[in-house]
Design a protein around this motif. Structure first.
Motif, short mmCIF file in Angstrom:
data_model
loop_
_atom_site.label_atom_id
_atom_site.label_comp_id
_atom_site.label_asym_id
_atom_site.label_seq_id
_atom_site.Cartn_x
_atom_site.Cartn_y
_atom_site.Cartn_z
N ALA A 134 27.41 54.74 -45.73
CA ALA A 134 28.12 54.41 -44.57
C ALA A 134 27.49 54.02 -43.16
CB ALA A 134 29.33 55.48 -44.17
N TYR A 135 26.33 55.22 -42.99
CA TYR A 135 25.37 54.91 -42.15
C TYR A 135 24.56 53.80 -42.32
CZ TYR A 135 21.55 56.58 -38.81
OH TYR A 135 20.82 56.51 -37.86
N LYS A 194 26.23 50.66 -41.16
CA LYS A 194 26.53 50.16 -39.88
C LYS A 194 25.17 50.12 -39.05
CE LYS A 194 27.62 53.31 -35.61
NZ LYS A 194 27.98 54.53 -35.29
N GLU A 195 23.97 50.83 -39.63
CA GLU A 195 22.70 50.35 -38.98
C GLU A 195 22.26 49.07 -39.14
OE1 GLU A 195 20.59 52.14 -37.15
OE2 GLU A 195 22.53 53.22 -36.68
N GLU A 248 24.10 46.19 -40.09
CA GLU A 248 25.29 45.24 -39.68
C GLU A 248 24.76 44.21 -38.75
OE1 GLU A 248 29.83 44.90 -37.89
OE2 GLU A 248 28.92 46.77 -38.01
N LYS A 263 32.62 51.14 -49.60
CA LYS A 263 31.69 50.83 -48.35
C LYS A 263 30.70 49.72 -48.55
CE LYS A 263 31.74 55.70 -47.17
NZ LYS A 263 32.99 56.06 -47.94
#
Length: 414
Positions: free
Chosen positions: A259-260, A263-264, A266, A300
């Motif tokens: 998930a991290y 996000k990073e 994206e 994810k």
């Protein structure tokens, strides 16, 4: 009076010189301003186009003097249906071998390369100007000029995927021991003489993702994490993962890393994929041990890549006779494993999930004792690809550690 007269004479003298100079230079100035066509408007319009601001024009003008890649890195705004090959960095560093692989892509159905950026040894394969990896001398620089490599991939319509080995990292874990898995006495934890980065440590996450971001910056359109898991050994039960491990399972922490990472990464406009054990699709024991929750990761990720090499299963899987090893049944093993994946996906009840893109076996598993293996040539490789299609999937990647592939296993480019 004589002084003032000399001043007036001097001014007349310099005026005559300036006048003569202007007369001599006038044709050249006029020719330049008219852009050699006798029309001043042509020259002006070459600088400022109708409807454009002066600022925009100046930016275009400056760019004309800068070195720029010969291809557009916006080529893959949408990812293709990947039919890929694993390509190790040493194969890219060899002109002959890289040309051979590009020829395969140009003459067959292959349209993607998965290239080592951070390899199994924890070494980074090109100069990426990353202070943390520079400090520990992690860069090997197999690819001396990454821009040349990327240009060649794009020029030949080859979708570039960066393989980044996440937590198995014997180089960085020894150089930055705070990021490593430890024994309870504080020493480095090792399995088969290999130390690992600690997935529970968020500084580890940032180290891995800084490498991924650099790969995206040079033009890779997909980041594919390998060894995004724990080692498959019970000896981990005696390891010290720090205080963060007290309230989180291995599956939870790997899912949190995914998930991290999503996000990073994206802002970099890349796809994110991950390699997983094929056995976790049906085995809860394996999933818990290595920390890979198939459906949670699939929800994810953009792409999930189960490693379903027939050699990695044992006897009696997927309807194969109990006395026969799965390596002898390439079609049945891939069809069975991907059918199991389809069944597992039904538990998502229609939720959006990652594309399933299996890793297929393009090597002979001679390490298995006879008669448990067979030679994997074009027929065995093609059988796996067909099984992938028969399971309703459209993408696949071939694995050969030495990046040596037989064109006869691949369909000709249409």
């Amino acid at each position: 009076m004589a002084y003032r007269k000399r001043q007036r004479n001097t001014r007349k003298y310099w005026f005559l010189i300036l006048l003569i100079a202007l007369i001599i230079c006038a044709p050249f100035v006029y020719k330049y301003l008219t852009n050699k066509d006798g029309d001043v408007n042509n020259f002006i319009s070459s600088i400022i186009k109708p409807g454009e601001s002066t600022v925009e024009t100046l930016e275009v003008g400056f760019n004309d003097y800068l070195e720029s890649p010969g291809v557009s890195y916006n080529l893959y705004s949408e990812a293709p249906k990947v039919k890929g090959l694993y390509v190790n960095a040493s194969a890219v560093s060899s002109k002959e071998r890289f040309n051979t692989l590009i020829d395969i892509a140009n003459t067959t159905e292959v349209n993607a390369f998965v290239i080592d950026v951070k390899n199994d040894s924890g070494r980074i394969t090109f100069d990426m100007d990353n202070p943390q990896s520079d400090e520990i001398n992690a860069e090997v620089k197999y690819m001396k000029d990454i821009n040349v490599v990327m240009d060649r991939l794009y020029e030949n319509d080859i979708y570039p995927i960066a393989r980044i080995v996440a937590f198995k990292d014997p180089w960085s874990s020894k150089k930055i021991t705070d990021l490593a898995i430890k024994n309870k006495d504080g020493s480095l934890w090792m399995y088969d003489k290999v130390s690992w980065l600690n997935p529970y440590n968020k500084d580890t996450w940032d180290y891995v993702l800084n490498v991924a971001k650099k790969a995206a910056e040079v033009g890779f359109k997909e980041i594919q994490f390998d060894y995004i898991r724990f080692e498959a050994t019970r000896s981990l039960n005696n390891a010290d993962f720090g205080v963060d491990a007290e309230n989180k399972t291995r599956m939870e922490v790997i899912s949190e890393f995914v998930a991290y990472a999503m996000k990073e990464l994206e802002p970099y406009n890349v796809k994110v994929s991950a390699d997983v054990f094929g056995t976790i699709i049906t085995s809860k024991v394996d999933a818990k041990a290595i920390g890979q929750d198939y459906l949670d990761m699939a929800e994810k990720l953009d792409v999930i890549c189960p490693m379903v090499y027939p050699s990695h299963y044992g006897k009696g899987f997927f309807g194969i006779p109990r006395d026969k090893h799965s390596d002898l049944y390439p079609y049945e093993t891939i069809l069975g494993s991907m059918t199991a994946s389809n069944e597992k996906y039904k538990e998502l009840n229609g939720k959006k999930a990652a594309i399933v893109r299996p890793w297929l076996q393009a090597f002979t598993a001679s390490y298995l004792r006879k008669p448990n293996y067979k030679s994997y040539g074009p027929e065995e490789i093609r059988a796996q690809i067909q099984a992938t299609y028969d399971a309703g999937l459209e993408e696949w990647i071939l694995w050969h550690a030495g990046s040596k592939y037989n064109k006869d296993a691949l369909l000709k480019e249409q």
